[in-house]
Design an enzyme around this catalytic site. Structure first.
Site, mmCIF file in Angstrom:
data_model
loop_
_atom_site.group_PDB
_atom_site.id
_atom_site.type_symbol
_atom_site.label_atom_id
_atom_site.label_comp_id
_atom_site.label_asym_id
_atom_site.label_seq_id
_atom_site.Cartn_x
_atom_site.Cartn_y
_atom_site.Cartn_z
ATOM 1 N N ALA A 1 0.832 -1.204 0.000
ATOM 2 C CA ALA A 1 0.000 0.000 0.000
ATOM 3 C C ALA A 1 0.867 1.253 0.000
ATOM 4 O O ALA A 1 2.066 1.205 0.302
ATOM 5 C CB ALA A 1 -0.915 0.001 1.221
ATOM 6 N N TYR B 1 -1.025 -13.427 0.730
ATOM 7 C CA TYR B 1 -0.791 -13.100 2.142
ATOM 8 C C TYR B 1 -0.581 -14.362 2.977
ATOM 9 O O TYR B 1 0.253 -14.387 3.891
ATOM 10 C CB TYR B 1 -1.958 -12.301 2.706
ATOM 11 C CG TYR B 1 -2.264 -11.013 1.951
ATOM 12 C CD1 TYR B 1 -1.263 -10.303 1.305
ATOM 13 C CD2 TYR B 1 -3.562 -10.513 1.894
ATOM 14 C CE1 TYR B 1 -1.533 -9.138 0.606
ATOM 15 C CE2 TYR B 1 -3.856 -9.342 1.203
ATOM 16 C CZ TYR B 1 -2.842 -8.665 0.558
ATOM 17 O OH TYR B 1 -3.125 -7.512 -0.129
ATOM 18 N N LEU C 1 -3.566 -2.905 5.034
ATOM 19 C CA LEU C 1 -4.681 -3.254 4.146
ATOM 20 C C LEU C 1 -5.878 -2.332 4.373
ATOM 21 O O LEU C 1 -5.921 -1.593 5.369
ATOM 22 C CB LEU C 1 -5.095 -4.712 4.395
ATOM 23 C CG LEU C 1 -4.026 -5.763 4.095
ATOM 24 C CD1 LEU C 1 -4.453 -7.133 4.622
ATOM 25 C CD2 LEU C 1 -3.747 -5.826 2.605
ATOM 26 N N HIS D 1 -8.612 -5.518 8.191
ATOM 27 C CA HIS D 1 -7.675 -5.539 9.318
ATOM 28 C C HIS D 1 -7.916 -6.729 10.246
ATOM 29 O O HIS D 1 -6.979 -7.456 10.602
ATOM 30 C CB HIS D 1 -7.783 -4.237 10.121
ATOM 31 C CG HIS D 1 -7.203 -3.067 9.407
ATOM 32 N ND1 HIS D 1 -7.236 -1.787 9.935
ATOM 33 C CD2 HIS D 1 -6.576 -2.955 8.212
ATOM 34 C CE1 HIS D 1 -6.658 -0.953 9.084
ATOM 35 N NE2 HIS D 1 -6.263 -1.641 8.036
ATOM 36 N N LYS E 1 -4.316 1.989 11.741
ATOM 37 C CA LYS E 1 -5.549 2.462 12.347
ATOM 38 C C LYS E 1 -6.627 2.639 11.268
ATOM 39 O O LYS E 1 -6.275 2.815 10.093
ATOM 40 C CB LYS E 1 -5.309 3.779 13.111
ATOM 41 C CG LYS E 1 -4.571 4.857 12.288
ATOM 42 C CD LYS E 1 -5.488 5.523 11.304
ATOM 43 C CE LYS E 1 -4.823 6.124 10.135
ATOM 44 N NZ LYS E 1 -5.728 6.384 9.013
#
Length: 333
Positions: free
Chosen positions: A12, A58, A74, A79, A97
């Site tokens: 990301a 993953y 992600l 999460h 977060k």
């Protein structure tokens, strides 16, 4: 010196620009593996960061016995699933977060980490800055007296089409994305107290809040105002007003150098703030906590409280039974 070998689930933007460089810079960390379904991203990751191993899935990364800690950048809706999978494979988890979409999911993740004897931490990197240290030092000194009002804002103009930030199915919206920072800042100032009530308003587009505002009332008569958004010019600042003075905190969540301002009857003074490499400090603290067998700076108690407040805010925003939209915390039996 002991080092922790990291795996990263997804390439990301925040991983590429902030956390992968932080892993490289941290004295007690090294990058072991990155997983991405995009072959071009895997190739770029190896070229930029010298990643020893790349995986297309993953699950493959979680089977890598050399990976000790996993960073999860992600989409918000993913999460919980991947944190739980990593935890059950015996990996320590640093998760972006918000750690989950509600307090019940967060508590399930916390309990899983405790049962599997691994560390879990929510990635609130701003708490590692000198700016926040200076704010807490002024508060602890009693210079501004008893806190009565807190204001905190984090918004920016979102101009990237089709970003995950505006997809409701992925946990999009400004409150989850940037509003969690003001929520956490207020909670830090209030020493972990939960608000008694809150009232929220939002501007919704395609199922997500593009702007969000709320008033929260705390025990003892303290009121806090928070604001987040994607649809207006950038603003990031906070203010804490007490009985004897106030603290002005520009660039509240940044690691840049600058100053906070303390205003009292004696006048106004500037408190210098040093530049802080917040992501590297976060990674290094988490890795050291693993090595030393201690808890990291940002605790799971604080994470759970944060999610409880978010639950209250969403309940108020979506309330139809009360004309004012006010949410009040249920009385204890």
């Amino acid at each position: 010196m002991a080092t922790i070998k990291w795996g990263v689930l997804g390439y990301a933007r925040i991983a590429k620009t902030s956390v992968l460089p932080a892993i490289a810079a941290a004295h007690n960390s090294e990058l072991r593996a990155v997983a991405s379904s995009d072959p071009e991203k895997r190739k770029e990751c190896q070229a930029l960061f010298g990643c020893p191993v790349v995986y297309s899935g993953y699950d493959e990364l979680l089977e890598d016995a050399e990976v000790q800690a996993v960073y999860i950048p992600l989409p918000n809706s993913m999460h919980k699933e991947w944190a739980l999978k990593a935890i059950r494979k015996g990996k320590h988890v640093l998760c972006e977060k918000p750690i989950a979409l509600d307090a019940a999911d967060a508590l399930e993740m916390i309990q899983a980490a405790q049962e599997n004897k691994v560390l879990l931490m929510e990635a609130f990197m701003y708490r590692y800055t000198d700016r926040i240290r200076q704010v807490k030092a002024v508060l602890d000194s009693g210079e501004i007296g008893e806190v009565r009002y807190i204001q905190s804002t984090f918004r920016f103009l979102l101009n990237r089409p089709n970003t995950i930030k505006v997809q409701p199915g992925l946990g999009g919206g400004s409150l989850y994305d940037v509003g969690v920072y003001p929520v956490n800042f207020v909670g830090m100032v209030m020493n972990g107290q939960l608000p008694e009530s809150c009232v929220s308003e939002s501007v919704m587009e395609n199922g997500v809040d593009m702007m969000f505002s709320a008033l929260l009332k705390y025990p003892g008569g303290v009121v806090a105002s928070i604001n987040s958004g994607f649809n207006a010019f950038a603003q990031m600042n906070s203010e804490i007003i007490g009985t004897k003075g106030r603290i002005e905190v520009p660039d509240t969540f940044q690691g840049s150098e600058g100053a906070i301002t303390v205003v009292t009857e004696a006048g106004s003074r500037q408190v210098a703030v040093q530049e802080s490499d917040r992501y590297t400090l976060e990674v290094a603290d988490f890795a050291d906590a693993i090595i030393a067998g201690r808890q990291p700076l940002f605790t799971l108690e604080e994470t759970h409280r944060n999610m409880q407040v978010l639950d209250m805010l969403f309940a108020s925003m979506k309330s139809t039974g009360c004309p004012t939209g006010i949410f009040r915390k249920p009385e204890r039996a």
